[in-house]
Design a protein around this motif. Structure first.
Motif, short mmCIF file in Angstrom:
data_model
loop_
_atom_site.label_atom_id
_atom_site.label_comp_id
_atom_site.label_asym_id
_atom_site.label_seq_id
_atom_site.Cartn_x
_atom_site.Cartn_y
_atom_site.Cartn_z
N ASN B 8 0.83 -1.20 0.00
CA ASN B 8 0.00 0.00 0.00
C ASN B 8 0.86 1.24 0.00
OD1 ASN B 8 -2.70 -1.09 0.12
ND2 ASN B 8 -2.17 -1.86 2.15
N PHE B 9 0.42 2.26 -0.74
CA PHE B 9 1.08 3.57 -0.72
C PHE B 9 0.26 4.51 0.16
CE2 PHE B 9 2.72 1.40 -4.37
CZ PHE B 9 4.04 1.79 -4.45
N PHE B 10 0.83 5.68 0.44
CA PHE B 10 0.20 6.58 1.41
C PHE B 10 -1.27 6.84 1.09
CE2 PHE B 10 -0.74 10.91 3.03
CZ PHE B 10 -0.69 10.61 4.38
N PRO B 77 3.50 -6.84 4.90
CA PRO B 77 3.11 -6.73 3.48
C PRO B 77 2.07 -5.64 3.22
CG PRO B 77 3.09 -9.03 4.20
CD PRO B 77 3.26 -8.19 5.43
N ASP B 78 1.24 -5.34 4.21
CA ASP B 78 0.18 -4.36 4.00
C ASP B 78 0.56 -2.96 4.48
OD1 ASP B 78 -1.75 -6.26 2.99
OD2 ASP B 78 -1.90 -7.02 5.04
N ILE B 79 1.37 -2.88 5.52
CA ILE B 79 1.62 -1.58 6.15
C ILE B 79 2.95 -0.98 5.71
CG2 ILE B 79 1.86 -0.37 8.36
CD1 ILE B 79 -0.94 -1.60 7.84
N SER B 80 3.99 -1.77 5.66
CA SER B 80 5.31 -1.14 5.56
C SER B 80 6.14 -1.62 4.37
CB SER B 80 6.07 -1.34 6.88
OG SER B 80 6.05 -2.68 7.28
N LEU B 81 5.49 -2.20 3.35
CA LEU B 81 6.27 -2.65 2.21
C LEU B 81 6.86 -1.45 1.45
CD1 LEU B 81 6.79 -5.59 1.55
CD2 LEU B 81 5.17 -5.43 -0.32
N ASN B 82 6.18 -0.32 1.50
CA ASN B 82 6.69 0.89 0.85
C ASN B 82 7.13 1.93 1.87
OD1 ASN B 82 6.12 0.01 -1.90
ND2 ASN B 82 3.98 0.10 -1.24
N ALA B 83 7.49 1.46 3.04
CA ALA B 83 7.89 2.38 4.09
C ALA B 83 9.29 2.91 3.83
CB ALA B 83 7.84 1.69 5.45
N VAL B 84 9.45 4.17 4.04
CA VAL B 84 10.76 4.80 3.99
C VAL B 84 11.44 4.63 5.34
CG1 VAL B 84 11.98 6.96 3.53
CG2 VAL B 84 9.79 6.49 2.41
N ALA B 85 10.64 4.65 6.39
CA ALA B 85 11.20 4.55 7.75
C ALA B 85 10.14 4.05 8.71
CB ALA B 85 11.70 5.92 8.20
N MET B 146 6.67 5.96 7.94
CA MET B 146 6.64 6.92 6.84
C MET B 146 6.55 6.13 5.54
SD MET B 146 9.30 9.89 5.68
CE MET B 146 9.66 10.35 7.36
N VAL B 147 5.48 6.42 4.75
CA VAL B 147 5.18 5.63 3.56
C VAL B 147 5.23 6.54 2.33
CG1 VAL B 147 3.41 4.21 2.43
CG2 VAL B 147 3.74 4.07 4.92
N ARG B 148 5.76 6.01 1.25
CA ARG B 148 5.80 6.76 -0.02
C ARG B 148 4.40 6.92 -0.59
NH1 ARG B 148 10.82 4.33 -0.98
NH2 ARG B 148 9.83 2.34 -1.42
N LYS B 149 4.18 8.02 -1.31
CA LYS B 149 2.97 8.15 -2.12
C LYS B 149 3.23 7.48 -3.47
CE LYS B 149 0.64 12.04 -2.07
NZ LYS B 149 0.39 13.51 -2.18
#
Lengths: 349, 349, 349
Positions: B8-10, B77-85, B146-149
């Motif tokens: 998921n993205f932001f 897999p749902d919360i932080s796969l695209n996490a920057v931090a 912190m998640v990417r858009k």
């Protein structure tokens, strides 16, 4: 006379010979945990008792490839200790589910022999069978290996080549899969919204993720399977060998690819059969394994209304991402390809 | 459309959204053995059925942090796969003991959203809950990442920041701890003569021992938890990344620190809550982890006559012994500090 | 006063003193799987419930050396945390089989003390005993270590040297082995056609195979045994130490040698006693362990018609194959020798 096992040489095998392999193995929850820890598989049916029971299993079944590796490991001391090369396998079918507490034994029957023209080696074909403590067959497959002769002057046997199918027939699939109660199929918990009907012939899936392999990991795996093939374990001799390093058990690559394939094939809860596999190049520690899959066939099973079968070819690479689907070329394979595995998976309809 | 999980993205998150995470997990004695083998924990309640039963448990409970890691792994897999931090966690409470054979599932609810001023990322706050097969909540915690858009032009949501406690209130502690039969408390078997009354606010304990971490170990751990965060596993891509190497799962450091803390906190048989944690710097394979603890509070629990609560801040370092208590400085942290963990433990009175 | 365990120093021990060690341990199928994965042992009695039951066991017993390591690990914090050297062990007898689910505890009694002439160290002799949850003794052995004094001016105790047998008497063997139903002995499944009567005094067996050890593996092993000896785990301090690297737990070498000895001693299903052992040189990660055995005695046991006893001396080496039986020389040992272990195994007659 030495009491250590020298392994069988080509002239020790005869057509119809049956070999009962040593070291039956009770598989346990401990093996399941180690398997998860080695590959990180996320297929939910093999992870959750609650989910497995909702679908019609009495409890979590063992991962199919763990069953394969345990049975395969038992055959090594008798079949391939003097093997020059593992040439292939075919007609591998999973025939009954295996649960923690089951005891697996293995037997092989020699079904083919063909001496090579060099007179120094020959090809041995065996059919190996894994059974549980109730003598139910849980796994059956054919395999052929090139084996050294003890004595190059020994006479060549009459050549016999077995008739092996290129692809396991779809009507043979599913014996190890109980009737699936589709009401219990929960896409959120399974981790994929896609079912049998969502996949199309020719579809390609890059499984995206990569996994680097360490020496300790592949040795822990091969020992867990009680597979004593020397090339996996002995750096002291392998340093002088062809590659200068330990060679990772090919089945380790298969299990890594299967675990990585969750990302895109998350509903493929059961490997029903392996049509064939080719270890295109060896893998060494430090390499990062990626993979991608192509759907070769989608088959509605006449004898099952619950699940359908996908024939999948998964290609694994080392240090090469798979967004461009590296694979078979006109001549050979693209750089980095280490495995091509052709198999059937089941998915709910 | 690709069938692989892009995460998921932001802009995929919305306030109040509930996500049921995939891959429920039946935890077993095999997981317990691996956990012991990875960290060497010597807390006796989690080691001996006989002792656990003498104290009032029906059998050995799982190590609290093993429960945390399994539940946390499901959310990745749902919360932080695209996490920057990973920015932080708070209000983490252990609410029921977990035993081998239990099946853990995880759910998260979005409780806060705040786009960053750069327009490229945002902070997502979730409350994640782990439940067993009887739908009892065993773990509950808030976490923000912190998640990417996906699309920087997507409009920003109304900012919502949840109200989270800095410290879990003492009267909320102990739900996962049955009444302890103090007659069964055997200081010799526990490995420490010290109980709740022996510890004082402000007391500092150097846990003395150090543990070096290998690549195989932290990957085996993260896979055991079915945590698929890419940075832990893929040397091929991480070689090109910010650090040039795989980053060890932060929870691995927490478990190492908890295991090392036995030497000085041997009676702290249960982690009742985590107030917050800060991964000050990443850990890499080859580093040796040390730690020390400060007792921040000692609280007699009104609702429990058997146990008291110590609020502990454990600081872990890499390649820096802790005899001089390296920690927070006016600005930043002392060299080598990698973790500061603020948590509650229970000890017999 | 510090709450961390400083370990006992020479002057802390007194003749007759009994020490109850911490951290009782319930051993499980998870431990069995890890043990298999660490050493690859193929002794069938410890692998298959079906086979074990056919022979008269109620289920698969734990590998004898796993029992030893778990009990030994418990003694380390009290006996050898300040040890300069592990000098030897003797009269080690396995007295009852151990099964998954059993809880092991350990106690040691001081049976000898002798200050060294330098006044800085002394030798402590203990008899250590492992018991199960029913207070049955499962293991009993004597061990002596050289321990530092806390205070070199402390007075020397009266020297007491215990009377220890060089070899465990054959009539003491077999307590941990139920009556074996020889009808259930299946040479194919056992993996060896050789029984007690096939072995002769003076016979030498090269076990052929080699196993390379990784850092992750020996640390996983020592943590599994909850053995906290610092030298195995801390590269940060060991880098400055005598060898510049972590020292592998000596028991790891014993278990590797025992597993490798399957190739030639496959029917030696039970280690009944250890007469003594000498860790001739330390092993470090990256080394490849080989071993060979000499049959020192073959003894028909008056009290058993089912099994006979072989006294075996197994010599393990690092990076030296054993086809030439490297071992004890007039002065010292051949290059590469790391272990000489003198023990009794049982085999069916």
């Amino acid at each position: 006379m030495s009491k250590t096992n020298p392994g069988n040489f080509f002239e020790d095998f005869s057509i119809g010979q049956v070999i009962r392999h040593a070291t039956p193995r009770t598989v346990t929850e401990g093996d399941v945990s180690l398997y998860t820890a080695l590959y990180g598989s996320r297929f939910a049916v093999q992870s959750s008792d609650a989910l497995a029971m909702a679908l019609g299993y009495p409890q979590v079944p063992l991962d199919d490839m763990l069953v394969f590796h345990v049975v395969f490991g038992k055959t090594v001391p008798d079949i391939s200790l003097n093997a020059v090369a593992n040439l292939g396998y075919a007609d591998c079918r999973f025939l009954a589910p295996v649960y923690p507490g089951d005891t697996l034994s293995a037997t092989s029957k020699v079904i083919g022999l063909k001496e090579n023209s060099n007179g120094a080696t020959g090809v041995v074909y065996v059919r190996s069978t894994g059974t549980n403590q109730n003598d139910e067959v849980v796994l059956d497959y054919a395999r052929w290996v090139m084996v050294r002769k003890r004595d190059v002057t020994a006479p060549a046997p009459d050549p016999v080549a077995p008739d092996l199918p290129t692809v396991v027939a779809p009507d043979m699939l599913g014996a190890a899969c109980p009737p699936i109660e589709l009401d219990g199929w929960d896409a959120d918990l399974i981790g994929s919204p896609y079912r049998f009907g969502h996949y199309s012939r020719g579809e390609r899936i890059d499984h995206v993720d990569g996994m680097t392999v360490e020496e300790a990991e592949h040795m822990i795996a091969a020992r867990l399977y009680q597979n004593p093939a020397k090339v996996h374990f002995n750096q002291h001799t392998e340093a002088e060998g062809r590659f200068g390093k330990r060679i990772i058990y090919g089945g380790h690559v298969i299990s890594l690819a299967r675990a990585l394939s969750f990302n895109g094939l998350g509903s493929a809860f059961h490997v029903a059969a392996i049509n064939g596999g080719r270890h295109v190049a060896p893998l060494f520690a430090g390499g990062t394994v990626y993979c991608w899959s192509e759907i070769k066939e989608t088959v509605v099973l006449d004898h099952r209304s619950d699940v359908g079968a996908l024939r999948v070819v998964t290609t694994a690479t080392c240090d090469v991402p798979c967004s461009e689907y590296p694979g078979k070329l006109d001549k050979g394979y693209a750089d980095g390809v280490i495995l091509e595995l052709d198999y059937w998976v089941l998915m709910p309809r």
